[in-house]
Design a protein around this motif. Structure first.
Motif, PDB file in Angstrom:
ATOM      1  N   THR A 159       0.826  -1.329   0.031  1.00  0.00           N
ATOM      2  CA  THR A 159       0.221   0.135   0.128  1.00  0.00           C
ATOM      3  C   THR A 159       0.961   1.249   0.090  1.00  0.00           C
ATOM      4  O   THR A 159       0.580   1.992  -0.647  1.00  0.00           O
ATOM      5  N   ALA A 160       1.830   1.289   0.826  1.00  0.00           N
ATOM      6  CA  ALA A 160       2.756   2.544   0.959  1.00  0.00           C
ATOM      7  C   ALA A 160       3.348   2.650  -0.396  1.00  0.00           C
ATOM      8  O   ALA A 160       3.532   3.914  -0.954  1.00  0.00           O
ATOM      9  N   TRP A 161       3.723   1.702  -1.133  1.00  0.00           N
ATOM     10  CA  TRP A 161       4.281   1.826  -2.649  1.00  0.00           C
ATOM     11  C   TRP A 161       3.233   2.204  -3.616  1.00  0.00           C
ATOM     12  O   TRP A 161       3.451   3.033  -4.627  1.00  0.00           O
ATOM     13  N   THR A 162       2.178   1.743  -3.513  1.00  0.00           N
ATOM     14  CA  THR A 162       0.964   2.076  -4.209  1.00  0.00           C
ATOM     15  C   THR A 162       0.646   3.804  -4.178  1.00  0.00           C
ATOM     16  O   THR A 162       0.659   4.358  -5.191  1.00  0.00           O
ATOM     17  N   GLY A 208       4.895   9.377  -8.856  1.00  0.00           N
ATOM     18  CA  GLY A 208       5.229   8.718 -10.122  1.00  0.00           C
ATOM     19  C   GLY A 208       6.561   7.787 -10.034  1.00  0.00           C
ATOM     20  O   GLY A 208       7.437   7.593 -10.951  1.00  0.00           O
ATOM     21  N   VAL A 209       6.945   6.999  -8.944  1.00  0.00           N
ATOM     22  CA  VAL A 209       8.014   6.554  -8.496  1.00  0.00           C
ATOM     23  C   VAL A 209       7.930   4.967  -8.488  1.00  0.00           C
ATOM     24  O   VAL A 209       6.735   4.495  -8.027  1.00  0.00           O
ATOM     25  N   THR A 240      14.951  11.414 -15.726  1.00  0.00           N
ATOM     26  CA  THR A 240      13.856  11.934 -16.483  1.00  0.00           C
ATOM     27  C   THR A 240      12.593  11.091 -15.911  1.00  0.00           C
ATOM     28  O   THR A 240      12.633   9.699 -15.754  1.00  0.00           O
ATOM     29  N   ARG A 241      11.734  11.921 -15.498  1.00  0.00           N
ATOM     30  CA  ARG A 241      10.479  11.031 -14.982  1.00  0.00           C
ATOM     31  C   ARG A 241       9.089  11.355 -15.528  1.00  0.00           C
ATOM     32  O   ARG A 241       8.976  12.440 -16.374  1.00  0.00           O
ATOM     33  N   SER A 242       8.213  10.408 -15.577  1.00  0.00           N
ATOM     34  CA  SER A 242       7.090  10.455 -16.263  1.00  0.00           C
ATOM     35  C   SER A 242       5.764  10.232 -15.558  1.00  0.00           C
ATOM     36  O   SER A 242       6.067   9.284 -14.726  1.00  0.00           O
ATOM     37  N   LEU A 243       4.514  10.724 -15.694  1.00  0.00           N
ATOM     38  CA  LEU A 243       3.532   9.973 -15.026  1.00  0.00           C
ATOM     39  C   LEU A 243       2.288  10.351 -15.979  1.00  0.00           C
ATOM     40  O   LEU A 243       1.933  11.853 -16.246  1.00  0.00           O
ATOM     41  N   PHE A 244       1.477   9.607 -16.266  1.00  0.00           N
ATOM     42  CA  PHE A 244       0.259   9.709 -16.959  1.00  0.00           C
ATOM     43  C   PHE A 244      -1.005   9.161 -16.239  1.00  0.00           C
ATOM     44  O   PHE A 244      -0.599   7.816 -15.815  1.00  0.00           O
ATOM     45  N   GLU A 245      -1.978   9.754 -16.535  1.00  0.00           N
ATOM     46  CA  GLU A 245      -2.975   8.918 -15.692  1.00  0.00           C
ATOM     47  C   GLU A 245      -4.348   9.461 -16.698  1.00  0.00           C
ATOM     48  O   GLU A 245      -4.678  10.365 -17.138  1.00  0.00           O
TER      49      GLU A 245
END
Lengths: 147, 458
Positions: free
Chosen positions: A96-99, A106-107, B171-176
Motif C-alpha cells: 500500500t505504501a508503494w501504491t 510517479g516512482v 527523467t520522470r513521467s506520469l500519465f493518468e
C-alpha cells in the motif's frame, strides 16, 4: 524364520528410526538457526549510503546517493524478514505504501528477485543497485548493514 | 508315516546330488580367483585415473564459472576439491572407468552452467520490465448516488489507469487516464495527469504538465485512488471540479516538488505555477491549453513529519489565482486560499483534518472582499481488515462572492458520515457509509444516504 514379537518390532523400528529422526531434527534446527541467523543488505560498491538510509531507499523516499541513482530490488525469498527487521511493516502495508508513493510521485516500486543468487547477481550488474540476501555475499558487493 | 519317510529320503537324495553337482564349479571358481583379482586391480587403477580426470574437469568448470560470475558463493564448490586424488597431476588420454560416472559428472557440470545462466538471465530481466500499468476502479450502490443525490440505485464510479514509465536516470513521467460518469450519467474521459519531469537532485523534481494541485493533503494523497482511501468518497469540499468541488483539483503548469530528510524529521515541499482556472457552466475548468488572459495560479505546500512521532504530519498550503466566470457580467475574482492540515497515519489510526480559508477580492465589480471557510475532520481506526470511520465536514461560503455564486456546487453545507471499510484482500475493499447532509444557504435541505462501494486497485 523367527518372527519378532510386537514390542520387539516396535523397539527395532524405534532404533532404526531414531538416527534419521535425530539427523532430521538436527538439520531442521540448523536450518531454522541459519534462517534466523542473518540478513545482509547489499549494494553495488558505487553506492555510499548508511544503514539509517535503508528505510527511505526501499520506500522510494531517497532516490539518489550523491550522483548515483539508487535502484532497490526486493528479494521474495527474504522479503518477510527484511520488512520485519528493516522497515518494521508487513507485506500488505508495504504494498500500500508503494501504491500511494507511485500514484502520487510517479516512482516505480522495486523489482523483485526470487532468490539470494538472483538478488546478488542483480546488485553486481550495475551501479546504484541494492537488495538483501540471507547468506554472506562474498566479494563484489558492499554490505550496508546486517540484521 | 511311510509317506513322510519317503519324502525325507527324496529330499536327502536331492541335497546330496546338488552338493555333488556344485563341487566341480567350486573348484573351478577357486582357480579363477587370482585372475579376477588381477582384473579388479586393473579396473581400480583405471578408476583412479578417471577420478583424476574428473577432478581436473571440475576445476576447469569452476574457473570458467568464476570468470562468468566473479565472487560467486564459495558454497557452490564441489566437494572433490580437497580429495587426495586432486593432488596428483591430471591424467590425460585415459578413458573414464565407467561411462555412467562420466555422464553423471557431465550432467552435473551442465546443470551448474544452466543454473548460472538462468540466474544471470533473471537478474538481467529486471533491466527491462516493460511498461507497468496500474489503476483503480470502483462501483457502488445506494439510496442516492454519491455524486448526485437526485439519483438512486447502483452507480458506476470510475476506472483510472496510471503509468510511470522509466525514461532515464533523472527523467520522470506520469500519465493518468480516467473514465467516469458525470452527474447526469454521461461517460467522461479525462487526461487526469500528464506530467514530464526531471529530477534535479534527490530532494528536487521539476514537473511540467497537468498535475493534481498540491493543496492540503487529500487531493494529492488519494485523488482517484478510491481503494487506497479509507472512506467511501472524498470530502465534498475537496471533490473534483466536475463532481462538486470548489477548489481547482488540477493545474496545468510547472511544479517543483521534493522532500528533505533532516535530523528532526522529514520536510516536504511543493511550489507550482500554472494557468489560472476559469468557471464554465458552473464548473471550474483547468484551462488545459492556456489561459485566455494569461493569468496564472501560484501556490505552495509545505509539511513536516517529525522523527519523534511516527505517522504524524502537519502542513500548510496556499495559492492565489485570478478566476473568470462565464456569467453575463464576466466576473473576475482574485482567489486567495490558505490551508492547514494535520494527519496521523499509523498501523492503528488514520486521522486527518483540513481547514481552508478564502480571502477573495472582486476585481471586476464592486462587491469588495469576501471571506469563506471550509474544513473536515476524519477519524478511522484500523482493526485488522475492518476499518470504521467517522467524518464531519463543514463549508460556509459567502454567496455574495462571485467565485462561489458562479459555481454549481458553491452552496454552503455540513455533513456527518459514519462508515465501515472491510479489506477483502490486499487489493480490494468493500465500504459502507451512512451520511446526512444539510444544505444551509442557497437551498435549505437535508438528505440522508446509505451507500455501498466496491473498490479495487491493480
Amino acid at each position: 524364520m523367527r518372527y519378532a514379537s510386537r514390542p520387539e518390532r516396535a523397539r527395532s523400528l524405534l532404533r532404526r528410526a531414531a538416527l534419521p529422526l535425530l539427523a532430521t531434527l538436527a538439520l531442521a534446527s540448523f536450518s531454522v538457526a541459519s534462517r534466523a541467523e542473518g540478513l545482509y543488505v547489499i549494494c553495488h560498491p558505487s553506492v555510499a549510503i548508511s544503514a539509517s538510509d535503508l528505510r527511505d531507499v526501499f520506500l522510494g523516499e531517497k532516490q539518489f546517493a550523491g550522483p548515483v541513482r539508487l535502484v532497490p530490488a526486493d528479494n521474495s525469498s527474504a522479503r518477510a524478514t527484511f520488512l520485519q527487521k528493516v522497515l518494521g511493516m508487513d507485506y500488505a502495508k508495504y504494498l500500500t505504501a508503494w501504491t500511494k508513493k507511485s500514484f502520487r510521485d510517479g516512482v516505480n516500486p522495486p523489482t523483485v528477485s526470487s532468490s539470494d543468487a538472483e538478488a546478488l547477481a542483480y546488485v553486481k550488474r550495475a551501479p546504484g543497485r541494492c537488495s538483501y540476501i540471507t547468506t554472506a555475499p562474498g566479494p563484489g558487493v558492499l554490505v550496508v548493514a546486517t540484521f | 508315516m511311510l509317506s513322510l519317510n519317503s519324502h525325507a529320503r527324496s529330499l536327502c537324495c536331492i541335497a546330496v546330488l546338488a552338493m555333488m553337482a556344485c563341487a566341480p564349479f567350486r573348484t573351478a571358481h577357486a582357480a579363477a580367483d587370482a585372475q579376477q583379482v588381477a582384473q579388479l586391480q586393473s579396473q581400480l587403477e583405471q578408476s583412479l585415473k578417471a577420478i583424476d580426470q574428473l577432478t581436473a574437469r571440475v576445476r576447469e568448470l569452476e574457473s570458467r564459472m568464476d570468470a562468468v560470475q566473479p565472487g560467486a558463493a564459495p558454497g557452490t564448490a564441489p566437494a572433490t576439491a580437497g580429495s587426495p586424488a586432486s593432488a596428483a597431476p591430471p591424467a590425460t588420454g585415459v578413458a573414464p572407468a565407467t561411462p555412467a560416472s562420466g555422464t553423471a559428472d557431465e550432467r552435473l557440470a551442465s546443470l551448474e552452467g544452466d543454473v548460472a545462466e538462468i540466474t544471470a538471465a533473471n537478474a538481467a530481466r529486471h533491466d527491462d520490465m516493460g511498461l507497468p500499468l496500474h489503476g483503480f476502479a470502483d462501483v457502488g450502490a445506494g439510496t442516492r448516488s454519491p455524486n448526485n443525490p437526485d439519483l438512486h440505485g447502483a452507480d458506476v464510479g470510475s476506472l483510472d489507469f496510471y503509468l510511470t514509465p522509466e525514461l532515464g536516470e533523472r527523467t520522470r513521467s506520469l500519465f493518468e487516464l480516467n473514465f467516469k460518469m458525470s452527474t447526469t450519467g454521461a461517460l467522461v474521459t479525462a487526461l487526469e495527469r500528464i506530467q514530464l519531469g526531471y529530477q534535479l537532485a534527490d530532494a528536487t523534481t521539476l514537473w511540467l504538465g497537468r498535475f493534481h494541485t498540491p493543496y492540503g493533503y487529500y487531493n494529492t494523497a488519494f485523488h482517484h485512488g478510491q481503494q487506497i482511501s479509507t472512506s467511501l468518497r472524498r470530502p465534498k469540499l475537496v471533490e473534483f471540479e466536475a463532481s462538486g468541488g470548489v477548489l481547482p483539483a488540477h493545474t496545468v503548469g510547472l511544479w517543483l516538488a521534493g522532500a528533505k530528510r533532516m535530523e528532526m524529521g522529514r520536510l516536504t515541499y511543493d511550489l507550482y505555477a500554472g494557468n489560472a482556472q476559469r468557471i464554465v457552466a458552473g464548473v471550474i475548468d483547468t484551462n488545459n491549453v492556456g489561459s485566455p488572459h494569461g493569468d496564472a495560479i501560484y501556490g505552495g505546500n509545505v509539511s513536516f513529519l517529525p522523527q519523534a512521532l511516527d505517522g504524524f504530519r502537519v502542513g500548510l498550503s496556499a495559492f492565489t489565482t485570478k478566476v473568470e466566470d462565464d456569467l453575463v457580467a464576466r466576473n473576475l475574482t482574485r482567489v486567495n486560499n490558505y490551508g492547514v492540515y494535520v494527519v496521523y497515519d499509523t498501523d492503528r489510526w488514520e486521522n486527518m483534518a483540513e481547514y481552508y480559508r478564502f480571502d477573495n477580492d472582486d476585481l471586476s465589480g464592486s462587491t469588495g472582499s469576501h471571506n469563506s471557510e471550509m474544513g473536515y475532520v476524519q477519524i478511522a481506526y484500523r482493526a485488522g481488515a475492518w476499518i470504521p470511520y467517522a467524518r464531519y465536514e463543514n463549508a460556509d461560503f459567502d454567496q455574495t462572492d462571485n467565485y462561489f455564486a458562479a459555481q454549481r456546487s458553491g452552496g454552503s453545507y455540513f455533513r456527518t458520515a459514519l462508515g465501515l471499510r472491510y479489506d477483502l484482500d490486499w487489493t480490494s475493499a468493500l465500504k459502507l457509509e451512512i451520511a446526512e447532509t444539510h444544505l444551509t444557504d442557497r437551498a435549505t435541505d437535508t438528505y440522508e444516504e446509505a451507500l455501498m462501494q466496491y473498490a479495487i486497485r491493480f
